[in-house]
Each structure stands twice: as structure tokens, then as C-alpha cells.
Design an enzyme around this catalytic site. Structure first.
Site, mmCIF file in Angstrom:
data_model
loop_
_atom_site.group_PDB
_atom_site.id
_atom_site.type_symbol
_atom_site.label_atom_id
_atom_site.label_comp_id
_atom_site.label_asym_id
_atom_site.label_seq_id
_atom_site.Cartn_x
_atom_site.Cartn_y
_atom_site.Cartn_z
ATOM 1 N N TYR A 143 0.814 -1.213 0.000
ATOM 2 C CA TYR A 143 0.000 0.000 0.000
ATOM 3 C C TYR A 143 0.853 1.270 0.000
ATOM 4 C CZ TYR A 143 -4.440 -2.535 0.607
ATOM 5 O OH TYR A 143 -5.542 -3.331 0.420
ATOM 6 N N GLU A 151 1.200 6.533 -6.897
ATOM 7 C CA GLU A 151 0.109 7.462 -7.214
ATOM 8 C C GLU A 151 0.479 8.926 -6.997
ATOM 9 O OE1 GLU A 151 -3.699 6.144 -5.475
ATOM 10 O OE2 GLU A 151 -2.700 4.236 -5.097
#
Length: 218
Positions: A143, A151
Site C-alpha cells: 500500500y 500514485e
């Protein structure tokens, strides 16, 4: 006889697992020299856009009580990823070749193959213990890797192009702001929203892998 809702969830999660596995297979060759990570979007971008769009169904699943997930958290995860892939990466070709897109895609693909496989097998009540452990452990490195150098770095690289083209100006002028300003705001709050989701999965991990859970299995 299995209920229709159960069969549907097995079908949906199995298809998602298969789709993300296919995406992962397309990405893995880039880990071999000469490391063509710049082609990540070309080889799997359309597939990942499709899979992520379909994932909106998970918000619906949560909203109607089909799964024991908070609708807001489901929408938060779906919305963040969908904005990233459809509004940013798909619309700005200059960032599609960035290594950060590859980092995002590989982190997403690994985590989603594990997650959806776990959901499908858990629904059938045949999930092996090692997969449950993997589901609630692999996210710990994946994550942060997907969000930070993936991202967020991609969105930061997109800012000059967003500003230059005045992207989505027709929509955002209704709110007396630009998409560039909106994206800067997203980058500011992104770590806090992500942390909420991250800590939520840690709570799930404690519930599934904690001492109480082990006693029940014993």
C-alpha cells in the site's frame, strides 16, 4: 444450495482476481533487463482502467449490505484510484511512461490478486490459512509503495501538464477553481485519507490474525 448473492460474489471476485492476474502477467516481464517499465500503461493500462471502473460495484455491495464493509471506505478507495487512473493517467500521455505508473500498477496488481482471491475463497469457505495471512500482511509494504512513489508521484508529475492545458476547465469553472488547484488539494489531503484506509486494514489484520482469531481456529 448456495444463495444467488453468494454465487454472484464468488463470480465477481473470481473475475476480478483473474483480470488482475492477467495485468500482473503483462507487467512482470518489465522486471527483466532492460527493464522496460516505461511501457506499463501501453501493455496493461486499458485493462486496469476497465477493472477499476468495474470496482464501483464494491461500493454498491457495501451500500446494500451484500458485504460487511463501510460504504464510505469502499467509495473512498474506489474514488481515489479511479480519479488517479481515469482523470490523470489516462488523460495525460506524458505521465503514462513514468516509472511511477509502473510502480503503481505492479503494487495494485499484486495486492488485488491476493485480495480478490481471498474474497472468492472465503465466500466459498475454503480459503487456506496462508492466503488469509498473505491478505492481511502483503498490504503492509504494498500500500505505501503504491501510494507514495506510485500514485502521488505520478499526480505531482502531472501538475505542469494539467496547468498548461487547463484540463477540465469547463467543469471546474463552475466552482470558481481550476483542476490544477483541485489536484494540488488532493495531493495535500491524500496521505491523510490513505492513512485512514491503511489503519482500517491494520484493524482488520488484528481481527483476522490476532490471538482471538487463532483461538477460534484452534
Amino acid at each position: 444450495m448456495a444463495r444467488p448473492s453468494k454465487l454472484y460474489l464468488v463470480f465477481y471476485n473470481s473475475l476480478q482476481a483473474l483480470g488482475w492476474f492477467l495485468a500482473l502477467l503483462r507487467l512482470l516481464p518489465s522486471l527483466v533487463p532492460p527493464f522496460p517499465v516505461h511501457s506499463a500503461y501501453v501493455v496493461t493500462g486499458d485493462l486496469i482502467c476497465f477493472l477499476q471502473t468495474c470496482a464501483f460495484l464494491e461500493t454498491v455491495h457495501a451500500a446494500i449490505g451484500l458485504v460487511p464493509t463501510a460504504p464510505f471506505l469502499a467509495f473512498l478507495q474506489w474514488g481515489g484510484r479511479t480519479h488517479f487512473i481515469l482523470a490523470v493517467v489516462r488523460q495525460i500521455p506524458e505521465v503514462q511512461r513514468s516509472p511511477s505508473v509502473y510502480i503503481t500498477f505492479i503494487a495494485w496488481s499484486i495486492s488485488e490478486v491476493i485480495r480478490y482471491s481471498h474474497y472468492a475463497l472465503t465466500t466459498l469457505k475454503v480459503c487456506p490459512g496462508w492466503l488469509t495471512y498473505l491478505r492481511y500482511t502483503a498490504f503492509i509494504p504494498l500500500y505505501p509503495i503504491g501510494v507514495g512513489p506510485g500514485e502521488m508521484w505520478t499526480m505531482y508529475q502531472a501538475l505542469p501538464f494539467v496547468k498548461k492545458r487547463n484540463l477540465y476547465s469547463g467543469f471546474f469553472k463552475k466552482f470558481s477553481m481550476s483542476y490544477h488547484s483541485f489536484l494540488v488539494g488532493v495531493l495535500v489531503i491524500y496521505p491523510f485519507l490513505w492513512l485512514k484506509l491503511y489503519l482500517h486494514v491494520f484493524k482488520q489484520r488484528k481481527s483476522k490474525l490476532g490471538k482471538g482469531s487463532r483461538k477460534k481456529r484452534a
